[in-house]
Design a protein around this motif. Structure first.
Motif, short mmCIF file in Angstrom:
data_model
loop_
_atom_site.label_atom_id
_atom_site.label_comp_id
_atom_site.label_asym_id
_atom_site.label_seq_id
_atom_site.Cartn_x
_atom_site.Cartn_y
_atom_site.Cartn_z
N LEU A 278 7.15 -4.40 -14.21
CA LEU A 278 6.39 -5.30 -14.44
C LEU A 278 5.29 -6.57 -15.08
O LEU A 278 5.60 -6.71 -15.10
CB LEU A 278 7.45 -5.13 -16.10
N ASP A 279 6.84 -6.81 -13.87
CA ASP A 279 5.88 -8.65 -13.10
C ASP A 279 4.35 -8.64 -12.96
O ASP A 279 4.08 -9.73 -12.62
CB ASP A 279 7.12 -9.15 -12.47
N HIS A 280 4.17 -7.29 -12.02
CA HIS A 280 2.93 -6.73 -11.40
C HIS A 280 2.11 -6.05 -11.90
O HIS A 280 1.70 -5.16 -12.20
CB HIS A 280 3.28 -6.51 -10.06
N PRO A 281 1.35 -6.91 -13.41
CA PRO A 281 0.95 -6.03 -13.58
C PRO A 281 -0.69 -5.40 -13.46
O PRO A 281 -1.50 -4.87 -13.71
CB PRO A 281 0.18 -5.94 -15.23
N GLY A 282 -1.87 -6.39 -13.15
CA GLY A 282 -2.57 -5.97 -11.42
C GLY A 282 -1.84 -5.92 -9.84
O GLY A 282 -0.80 -5.82 -10.20
N TYR A 283 -3.12 -5.45 -9.56
CA TYR A 283 -2.67 -4.45 -7.99
C TYR A 283 -3.19 -5.89 -7.53
O TYR A 283 -4.15 -6.05 -6.79
CB TYR A 283 -3.65 -3.69 -8.64
N ASP A 284 -1.52 -6.43 -7.47
CA ASP A 284 -1.89 -7.96 -6.46
C ASP A 284 -0.82 -7.77 -5.32
O ASP A 284 -1.14 -6.55 -4.78
CB ASP A 284 -0.89 -8.94 -7.33
N GLN A 285 -0.37 -8.90 -4.45
CA GLN A 285 0.23 -8.62 -3.02
C GLN A 285 1.30 -7.84 -3.60
O GLN A 285 0.75 -7.30 -2.21
CB GLN A 285 0.36 -9.95 -2.87
N TYR A 286 2.03 -7.80 -4.16
CA TYR A 286 3.25 -6.89 -4.21
C TYR A 286 2.77 -5.58 -4.16
O TYR A 286 3.62 -5.05 -3.32
CB TYR A 286 3.98 -6.97 -5.68
N TRP A 287 1.76 -4.77 -4.65
CA TRP A 287 1.64 -3.58 -4.44
C TRP A 287 0.72 -3.50 -3.36
O TRP A 287 0.93 -2.47 -2.65
CB TRP A 287 0.69 -3.32 -5.62
N GLN A 288 -0.53 -4.09 -2.86
CA GLN A 288 -1.44 -4.29 -1.63
C GLN A 288 -0.80 -4.76 -1.04
O GLN A 288 -0.79 -3.24 0.46
CB GLN A 288 -2.19 -5.33 -2.14
N LYS A 289 0.84 -4.84 -0.33
CA LYS A 289 1.32 -5.14 0.71
C LYS A 289 1.96 -3.74 1.15
O LYS A 289 2.80 -3.58 2.32
CB LYS A 289 2.32 -6.08 1.29
N MET A 290 2.08 -2.84 0.30
CA MET A 290 3.14 -1.42 0.40
C MET A 290 1.97 -0.48 1.09
O MET A 290 2.60 0.45 1.71
CB MET A 290 3.62 -0.87 -0.94
N VAL A 291 0.57 -0.17 1.35
CA VAL A 291 -0.29 1.15 1.59
C VAL A 291 -1.17 -0.12 2.68
O VAL A 291 -1.34 -1.19 2.17
CB VAL A 291 -0.42 1.64 0.74
N PRO A 292 -2.03 0.21 3.25
CA PRO A 292 -3.11 -0.14 3.28
C PRO A 292 -4.05 -0.22 2.73
O PRO A 292 -4.15 0.28 1.18
CB PRO A 292 -4.36 0.97 4.43
N TYR A 293 -4.93 -1.99 2.53
CA TYR A 293 -5.67 -2.59 1.24
C TYR A 293 -6.88 -2.90 2.97
O TYR A 293 -6.89 -4.11 3.19
CB TYR A 293 -5.16 -3.78 1.37
N LYS A 294 -8.45 -2.39 1.98
CA LYS A 294 -9.49 -3.16 2.32
C LYS A 294 -9.67 -2.77 3.49
O LYS A 294 -9.20 -1.63 4.08
CB LYS A 294 -10.04 -4.36 1.86
N GLU A 295 -9.52 -3.68 4.91
CA GLU A 295 -9.69 -4.11 6.16
C GLU A 295 -8.70 -3.20 6.75
O GLU A 295 -8.96 -2.15 8.17
CB GLU A 295 -10.57 -5.31 6.46
N ASP A 296 -8.06 -3.35 6.08
CA ASP A 296 -6.05 -2.15 7.21
C ASP A 296 -7.10 -0.64 7.18
O ASP A 296 -6.84 -0.07 8.32
CB ASP A 296 -5.68 -2.09 5.78
N PHE A 297 -8.11 0.37 6.22
CA PHE A 297 -8.32 1.45 6.29
C PHE A 297 -9.28 1.19 7.33
O PHE A 297 -9.31 2.18 8.37
CB PHE A 297 -9.00 1.25 5.01
N ALA A 298 -9.61 0.03 8.10
CA ALA A 298 -10.72 -0.24 9.12
C ALA A 298 -10.09 0.55 9.96
O ALA A 298 -10.92 0.95 11.79
CB ALA A 298 -11.68 -0.67 8.91
#
Length: 765
Positions: free
Chosen positions: A430-450
């Motif tokens: 609940l402390d992370h209501p936006g798609y912030d770094q907490y969620w982003q670090k768990m899976v590929p994010y943006k340029e990681d997909f490249a």
């Protein structure tokens, strides 16, 4: 209950269809009295006296069979046969029960993967029949029956039956006692209660009588066919993980390994391993931190990328491995694969993420709206070293918790306290209501997909709870890697079907025959293609492969946008006062909606489709199209813009597009929900200005491909999310998890402007 006229000819016709001629005379006599009766005789003494219970249950089953035959209509054959099969076992008509199951499979299980859920009941019924015929003991009859059925199964189906037999005897006993307790001090029982009692009685009788012996027999079969070993691994960071390795005894040479990362530790570990082994791979199933023999802290989703890299490194160096690894699994197990490619190991050659959770995208919040279910799930996977099935499946408990929270008006953050068990993982999320770094670090994010250049096969379904997540990964992969080798198969599957097999009926709708494919066969054909230089699966004719419902055809496209050839805009108009909802309005007006967040006892409202159907419209307004004069294939997902003005700083929207069919039934085509303040950017909150007209874009709605027949209408329902299943956004602009009913203030007022539109994707040949 409304009394129905007794039509003897119709009832006997139904009995003939369902092969119950053997007792039709008895049933006909029973029908005459049942027409006048609202309840069946069932003595209260059966509640405490097992001898009386054993005597009364077969008689009760016969009465329920009679009533069911009277109540059911031809279109209810699935439920009819499901109930009839069970009731016939209780009535001790074992031969007929097996015939009924055969009838069910003939109509609704047209491939060898379906109908397996009945196998425990089938073995029990056949054992009772053999016990009578052979005049032998039940254990001897059970062993014979098990061998008869086991020897007739394919290797692929054999891997699944352990799950079907592994029913929890204590849970079935509790459910039976609960059903019986409702009859204490009574001498009669109504139809619904009788049917529920019969089902709980049969489940307990079946599993308590067969499970110990069957599990021993299955273990012996596994020893004959597989090498199964379980061991603990130490990761480089010092954490302990439990891994299960399964190999076919006949396979002596090193093979590619199919890895599954499983948080649902327990019975599924061996199943996932054996599933890979029967397709002639080595199956490896690793449990996440804190599960099985691991004493590490259980923190779901947070460590997959780091841990799986070390697991793959270990696997690739084992003597039974040829150095090539693939991954498979659905839901959390699908997410795990995206966690694995965040830090890609050279030995990982392909992944097959099925119905993959989009962490932070569609779970535990969908488009930034947290769901109550998240607390139930967290407890399910963290209460013990395996899974807490009893707690998770106690739907009455969780419904009451969610309702108590809703009625209390307390903050969403108080939900775990209301449940009686504060939970730090729940609070952390609940402390992370936006798609912030907490969620982003768990899976590929943006340029990681490249950087992801391995072949990938994604499967999901139009009815899949994690469709948004599965498609998020697919879209992001192609957005950042134009040359990605990534295939998608999507069809009329729910969360379970898109990771196992295509059912005949989903959500009450009959599925086209071409869609009833084995997802297992597809997945392992893909592994053969990538890991063994096999043939490419036939269905993969292009990057996007989708089944057009109600046409019995598959279509293929190079990307998601090519699933449709054009779009039509459905404006928020009343077609009775406008030329068409599909024509842009000349004059700008609005529909006003008011939602009182303080009222928790309001009556639900409905749009009446027909005598057969209605659609809930509480907290919503709806717009109905004119009748369609030609067929329309809707293929893709909804887009569009809502132009709104509200008197608060935020609100959560809910959008539902229905087909109103010519037969007077509704069909839910697509849904969309979003927190308005995150609609433009799911990472950054942008509050609305009260009284100002704002635009809310529609993204991440549900995909579907279906032919809508001429003579249908479309119904667009838009409104506000306010129910116990989700957070309640009171619109103050504070963290929604901290808002309470005291923050609700004046009722929410929304002006839905008529130049708002939902853009519907249309496919034309």
């Amino acid at each position: 209950m409304i009394r129905k006229k007794f039509d003897q000819t119709l009832v006997l016709h139904h009995l003939k269809i369902y092969h119950y001629m053997k007792i039709k005379i008895l049933l006909a006599l029973l029908f005459i009295s049942l027409v006048q009766a609202q309840k069946f005789h069932f003595p209260g003494t059966a509640v405490e006296d097992s001898i009386i219970l054993e005597k009364e249950m077969p008689e009760l089953a016969l009465k329920v069979i009679a009533k069911q035959a009277l109540k059911q209509k031809p279109e209810n054959k699935v439920d009819f046969l499901d109930n009839l099969f069970r009731l016939e076992i209780i009535a001790k008509d074992y031969t007929q029960s097996i015939n009924t199951l055969s009838e069910y499979r003939k109509q609704y299980a047209d491939h060898n993967m379906a109908g397996n859920k009945y196998i425990a009941l089938e073995v029990y019924s056949l054992a009772k029949l053999n016990e009578q015929k052979d005049k032998t003991t039940f254990p001897a009859a059970l062993q014979k029956s098990f061998n008869q059925i086991y020897n007739g199964l394919s290797d692929q189906l054999i891997t699944k039956i352990g799950i079907a037999f592994d029913g929890n005897v204590n849970d079935t006993r509790k459910l039976l006692r609960k059903a019986l307790s409702k009859q204490k001090d009574k001498d009669s029982i109504d139809y619904s209660s009788a049917l529920a009692l019969c089902k709980s009685y049969l489940n307990y009788k079946t599993y308590s009588n067969i499970k110990p012996q069957i599990m021993q027999l299955l273990a012996l079969k596994d020893q004959e066919e597989f090498i199964i070993e379980t061991r603990d691994l130490k990761t480089k960071s010092g954490h302990t993980l439990t891994i299960t390795i399964v190999r076919k005894k006949e396979n002596k040479s090193p093979l590619p390994v199919i890895l599954t990362n499983n948080i649902y530790a327990g019975q599924f570990d061996a199943f996932f391993g054996k599933r890979a082994a029967v397709y002639n791979y080595v199956g490896a199933v690793v449990n996440t931190r804190g599960k099985r023999n691991s004493d590490d802290e259980n923190e779901p989703f947070e460590h997959e990328s780091e841990d799986i890299y070390d697991v793959i490194d270990w696997i690739s160096k084992q003597p039974w491995s040829n150095g090539k690894v693939g991954m498979i699994g659905g839901s959390y197990l699908g997410f795990s694969q995206w966690g694995a490619v965040k830090k890609l190991h050279p030995a990982l050659k392909t992944i097959v993420p099925q119905v993959a959770v989009g962490i932070g995208i569609d779970y535990p919040a969908q488009n930034n709206i947290f769901m109550s279910y998240m607390l139930q799930w967290i407890n399910y996977v963290t209460n013990n070293k395996l899974t807490d099935e009893a707690d998770f499946n106690n739907f009455t408990k969780w419904d009451s918790i969610n309702t108590a929270w809703y009625k209390s008006g307390k903050s969403f953050r108080a939900l775990d306290t209301i449940s009686g068990k504060p939970n730090k993982i729940f609070q952390r999320w609940l402390d992370h209501p936006g798609y912030d770094q907490y969620w982003q670090k768990m899976v590929p994010y943006k340029e990681d997909f490249a950087k992801i250049n391995i072949p990938i096969l994604t499967t999901t379904g139009y009815y899949d709870d994690d469709q948004i997540g599965a498609l998020y990964y697919f879209k992001e992969h192609y957005k950042y890697n134009k040359n990605a080798n990534h295939y998608l198969v999507i069809g009329p599957y729910n969360h379970g079907g898109a990771q196992s097999f295509g059912f005949t009926v989903v959500n009450g709708n009959t599925i086209d025959p071409v869609a009833r494919i084995s997802i297992d066969d597809l997945a392992f054909s893909w592994f053969d293609y990538i890991l063994k230089n096999g043939k490419k699966p036939e269905i993969l004719k292009d990057k996007v492969n989708f089944q057009v419902m109600n046409t019995n055809t598959w279509k293929h496209a190079p990307d998601l946008e090519k699933m449709h050839t054009s779009t039509i805009k459905f404006y928020l108009l009343d077609h009775k006062n406008s030329p068409s909802v599909f024509t842009q309005p000349v004059n700008k007006t609005f529909t006003k909606q008011t939602v009182n967040f303080k009222n928790r006892d309001e009556k639900d409202s409905y749009y009446v489709v027909s005598k057969k159907d209605s659609i809930k419209t509480t907290h919503s307004v709806y717009f109905e199209s004119e009748v369609l004069h030609k067929d329309l294939i809707i293929s893709g997902n909804l887009a569009g813009i809502f132009n709104v003005a509200i008197n608060k700083k935020d609100f959560d929207t809910g959008t539902y597009l229905y087909q109103i069919q010519p037969d007077g039934k509704s069909f839910l085509l697509s849904t969309h929900m979003v927190r308005a303040s995150y609609a433009k950017d799911n990472a950054v909150r942008q509050l609305l200005e009260p009284g100002k007209t704002e635009q809310i874009p529609i993204h991440n709605s549900i995909f579907i491909s279906k032919k809508v027949e001429k003579g249908s209408k479309l119904l667009l329902v838009v409104g506000v999310n306010k129910n116990p299943a989700w957070q309640i956004n009171y619109g103050t602009g504070k963290d929604v998890s901290d808002e309470t009913i005291q923050d609700s203030g004046e009722p929410l007022e929304i002006k839905w402007y008529n130049d708002s539109y939902v853009e519907i994707p249309v496919y034309k040949e």
